[in-house]
Scaffold this motif. Structure first.
Motif, PDB file in Angstrom:
ATOM      1  N   UNK A  93     -56.739  16.051 -12.449  1.00  0.00           N
ATOM      2  CA  UNK A  93     -56.009  15.531 -11.170  1.00  0.00           C
ATOM      3  C   UNK A  93     -56.074  14.615 -10.077  1.00  0.00           C
ATOM      4  N   UNK A  94     -57.498  14.289 -10.381  1.00  0.00           N
ATOM      5  CA  UNK A  94     -57.954  12.978 -10.017  1.00  0.00           C
ATOM      6  C   UNK A  94     -56.886  11.849  -9.743  1.00  0.00           C
ATOM      7  N   UNK A  95     -56.600  11.395 -11.014  1.00  0.00           N
ATOM      8  CA  UNK A  95     -55.527  10.338 -11.659  1.00  0.00           C
ATOM      9  C   UNK A  95     -53.816  11.166 -11.631  1.00  0.00           C
ATOM     10  N   UNK A  96     -54.278  11.852 -10.901  1.00  0.00           N
ATOM     11  CA  UNK A  96     -52.461  12.191 -10.483  1.00  0.00           C
ATOM     12  C   UNK A  96     -51.765  12.572 -11.406  1.00  0.00           C
ATOM     13  N   UNK A  97     -52.342  12.935 -12.001  1.00  0.00           N
ATOM     14  CA  UNK A  97     -51.520  13.969 -13.364  1.00  0.00           C
ATOM     15  C   UNK A  97     -50.615  14.839 -12.617  1.00  0.00           C
TER      16      UNK A  97
END
Length: 369
Positions: A93-97
């Motif tokens: 989620x931190x990687x914008x997935x």
């Protein structure tokens, strides 16, 4: 060909392309692509969803977070819904997935247990991206009779000593030992056993854990994250580090087959990993509307209770409790009592440096070199 004829033909082609695009869009809107763990859905869950909504489901499976992450990080997976474990959900989620959840589209969200939502929020702040699906513990699956034959009546089946003491594992080698091919979980478990932080950021701790795993390696038949289910059920192996519901599925399959194999699951007294697997919508999902419909459907109490009754995992739906089979609801391996839950520990997101240490060390353990 005359100019009017060319214009007519161009119009026909353009019209055909528009119709084709509209049909493709309609097909997309009627198809939901899901990527989930193996053996992790009810027998009729997908069929009943399609019957209820008219949405076709394309359903693929994986058996490790690392496989899922590889696809997600590569981009353009083609999946609308995926099911990462808590710590992987946090990192991804931190990687914008993932797309943030619009909970206004999920009226059944009210059925989720507030206490379990708090637990899930340790990795997913404000429960922003994930719907907690099933609670997983990582413990010991074992063949009651074969372990007793190998180690006697006092075999430490309630302790990690059963597996992590090399002299014990050596006695179990002949009847078959399987380890999960899940490096982050295996290292966290061994670190905890060694009295270290299971989410350690010190590379030296992983060296110590690798030293122990290499001592155990000669007694391990294979590393796999799903094969052990059938192998336990059939009596082909006698011990596995495995996930709670998977081991209990093996026990149920053996019981149904009436093959004389008795499988049990233990959450070791020293403590074990506990976390949620979560449904999440990918940021590039082509059919978010269908994804929301499926998530809301999953949160119907009878639907999720039927899944728990099939896969032998605790769901996060408080309203589903009354629909659970007694052998599921009253099984401490599925619904751990408070004193056992108190010893469960989470997995946390690691730095890229520690991820590389784990990956290299795990390769060394698997190859035995």
């Amino acid at each position: 060909m005359s100019i009017p004829a060319k214009k007519w033909l161009s119009g026909v082609i353009a019209g055909a392309l528009i119709v084709s695009s509209a049909v493709a869009l309609a097909d997309d809107q009627k198809t939901l692509h899901i990527y989930n763990w193996s053996d992790y859905m009810g027998k009729d869950t997908l069929k009943n969803f399609t019957k209820q909504t008219g949405i076709k489901v394309v359903y693929d499976v994986f058996d490790s977070n690392e496989v899922l992450e590889g696809k997600l990080m590569a981009g353009s997976t083609g999946y609308d819904l995926v099911v990462p474990s808590s710590n992987f959900l946090e990192r991804q989620s931190q990687a914008g997935i993932f797309a943030p959840l619009d909970k206004s589209k999920l009226p059944n969200y009210k059925n989720l247990d507030p206490e379990l939502l708090k637990l899930a929020a340790q990795n997913d702040h404000d429960n922003k991206y994930g719907i907690p699906y099933m609670l997983v513990t990582t413990g010991i699956g074992y063949n009651v009779d074969k372990v007793k034959a190998a180690l006697g009546d006092n075999a430490p089946v309630d302790s990690w000593d059963l597996i992590f003491k090399p002299e014990n594992l050596a006695k179990l080698k002949s009847c078959g030992v399987a380890f999960l091919d899940a490096p982050s979980e295996m290292y966290a478990t061994v670190l905890h056993y060694l009295g270290k932080d299971p989410n350690s950021a010190d590379p030296a701790d992983y060296t110590a854990a690798t030293d122990l795993l290499l001592k155990l390696r000669p007694s391990v038949r294979y590393f796999h994250s799903s094969q052990y289910i059938n192998d336990l059920a059939n009596g082909d192996i006698c011990v596995a580090i495995g996930w709670s519901g998977d081991v209990l599925q093996a026990a149920n399959r053996a019981k149904e087959a009436k093959n004389g194999v008795h499988i049990a699951y233990s959450i070791p007294k020293e403590g074990a990993i506990g976390y949620f697997d979560n449904f999440a919508i990918t940021a590039d999902a082509k059919n978010k509307d269908a994804a929301y419909q499926f998530l809301n459907y999953l949160m119907e109490p009878k639907v999720i209770a039927d899944i728990s009754n099939t896969v032998f995992y605790q769901n996060a739906n408080k309203a589903a409790t009354e629909y659970l089979a007694p052998e599921v609801r009253n099984n401490p391996g599925i619904y751990p009592p408070a004193e056992v839950r108190a010893k469960l520990f989470p997995l946390k997101v690691q730095s890229p440096k520690i991820d590389r240490v784990i990956t290299r060390s795990w390769t060394k353990v698997k190859t035995g070199k």
